[in-house]
Design an enzyme around this catalytic site. Structure first.
Site, short mmCIF file in Angstrom:
data_model
loop_
_atom_site.label_atom_id
_atom_site.label_comp_id
_atom_site.label_asym_id
_atom_site.label_seq_id
_atom_site.Cartn_x
_atom_site.Cartn_y
_atom_site.Cartn_z
N GLY A 1 5.24 9.74 -17.11
CA GLY A 1 4.94 8.86 -15.98
C GLY A 1 6.09 8.69 -15.01
N GLU B 1 13.57 -5.50 0.93
CA GLU B 1 14.50 -5.15 -0.15
C GLU B 1 13.94 -4.04 -1.06
OE1 GLU B 1 17.79 -6.78 -0.91
OE2 GLU B 1 17.64 -4.73 -1.60
N LYS C 1 13.86 6.74 2.61
CA LYS C 1 14.91 5.73 2.37
C LYS C 1 16.11 5.96 3.29
CE LYS C 1 13.13 5.26 -2.25
NZ LYS C 1 13.08 5.91 -3.56
N THR D 1 0.86 -1.19 0.00
CA THR D 1 0.00 0.00 0.00
C THR D 1 0.89 1.24 0.00
OG1 THR D 1 -0.18 0.08 2.42
CG2 THR D 1 -1.84 -1.22 1.25
N LYS E 1 7.42 1.93 2.22
CA LYS E 1 8.54 2.49 2.97
C LYS E 1 8.11 3.01 4.35
CE LYS E 1 9.15 4.15 -1.23
NZ LYS E 1 9.08 5.20 -2.20
#
Ligand SMILES: NC(=O)c1ccc[n+]([C@@H]2O[C@H](COP(=O)([O-])OP(=O)(O)OC[C@H]3O[C@@H](n4cnc5c(N)ncnc54)[C@H](OP(=O)(O)O)[C@@H]3O)[C@@H](O)[C@H]2O)c1
Length: 349
Positions: free
Chosen positions: A209, A152, A227, A99, A128
């Site tokens: 995109g 990963e 990240k 999601t 994330k």
């Protein structure tokens, strides 16, 4: 033959990418990995959670998604309006969480992951948010329930960053991390090096995109912050909050600044960095996301377009740089697939 029952929550770009890989690689998984995966449940926010004990048909699901039809049109399913209720009622061996990322409270992914781990399911996450905000808590929860949590796909999609550092480079001490961790901003900055304006390139990236209609998460650096938080927790062992990452995006970068850097033999890149700082009492890591003009001798300087890259400084290997795709349907599905196979390796036939 090993058998895994898989649930995918979040059936957008990434969830569908994983499903497609499972369908196209079914024989490869059987022959090379002795693994048979049954997709027992799938959920999105519009149609809820669907479950079929004997397995859902992936081409049917992808066809429904592509034509904008409700997933509930799949034959012989049981349906729950909310993914969390369906997951709790049905379970499985592995949850793939795909999601949307949110850095405020990481929901709905946080609840899905907690529920799955608590009921003894392994979890593989492309999302994330939960990993950025609570990696160490969630890993502890997984440990308590003797299951695995793998992520990963959260950093550089299927390009193996997390497994490389944690498994491939096991035992090495990481001193510092620097990376280009967002493809959209790298695409924009690379095109601006050709003399074009930010606004013009952003519009082109949106048309192709590569950039979202609302590009804030990318261009203001929030995606790279997520990240950075994940790497801080997993690689350097520190849980940071989003506001502990000094953040500056690329919206104020002008064509003139990019061209000036080019004339000086440099490239401006949005760099995420982590460095231990001994004398910062309240925060042992200096964490930053900011545009930096890098000399061409820097391995990150020549990484252009939507490509991502990360450099680890370590005690045993000095500097290691990994370059590869950081987004995309099959690219991110690959990260989830690799995690699924890593889990399958550890379970008995
Ligand atoms: N796209 C990439 O290249 C990429 C790369 C690395 C990581 N990721 C991460 O992977 C995750 C998925 O990305 P994506 O590109 O696939 O996003 P996406 O296309 O927007 O798909 C998100 C999916 O989550 C579903 N969803 C939202 N809330 C839900 C809920 N409460 N219960 C069940 N399903 C729910 C959405 O349902 P609807 O379809 O009904 O809206 C949609 O199917 C994100 O966290 C993203 O940051 C993406």
């Amino acid at each position: 033959m090993k058998h895994l029952r898989l649930s995918i929550i979040g059936f957008g770009v990434v969830g569908q990418g994983l499903a497609e890989l499972l369908a196209t690689k079914r024989e490869l998984l059987r022959q090379h990995y002795n693994l048979d995966v049954t997709l027992v449940s799938v959920a999105n926010s519009r149609h809820g959670f669907i479950y079929r004990e004997s397995g859902l048909d992936i081409p049917t699901l992808l066809g429904l998604a592509a034509s904008g039809k409700a997933l509930t049109n799949h034959p012989d399913i049981t349906h729950w309006p909310r993914a969390l209720d369906g997951l709790r009622a049905t379970g499985g061996d592995v949850l793939a969480e795909a999601t949307g990322t949110n850095l405020r409270d990481a929901e709905p992914g946080m609840s899905h992951i907690r529920a799955a781990l608590t009921q003894g399911m392994h979890v593989i996450s492309a999302n994330k948010g939960p990993i950025a905000l609570a990696a160490r808590d969630l890993l502890e929860l997984a440990h308590q329930h003797q299951v695995q949590l793998r992520m990963e796909a959260t950093v550089m999609a299927g390009t193996p960053v997390i497994s490389t550092i944690l498994e491939g480079m096991a035992g090495a001490r990481v001193h510092a991390v620097r990376g280009i961790l967002n493809g959209t901003t790298n695409y924009i900055l690379s095109a601006m090096a050709g003399g074009r304006s930010y606004a013009e390139v952003l519009a082109e990236a949106q048309a192709q995109g590569y950039a979202e209609p609302d590009p804030t998460a990318d261009v203001e650096g929030y995606d790279a912050v997520a990240k950075t938080l994940i790497l801080a927790a997993l690689v350097l062992g520190h849980t940071l909050k989003p506001d502990q990452v000094a953040r500056r995006g690329i919206t104020a970068i002008t064509k003139e600044q990019v061209l000036k850097a080019s004339h000086e033999g440099k490239r401006i890149k949005l760099i995420a960095s982590l460095q231990p700082v001994a004398d910062l009492a309240d925060c042992p890591l200096e964490a930053r996301v900011e545009p930096i003009a890098l000399p061409l001798s820097d391995p990150l300087a020549r990484v252009d377009g939507v490509m991502n890259a990360i450099t680890f400084q370590t005690d045993t290997l000095s500097e290691v740089t990994i370059v590869g795709p950081g987004a995309g349907r099959l690219e991110t599905g690959q990260g989830l697939l690799a995690d699924l196979l890593a889990i399958a390796k550890t379970i008995p036939s």
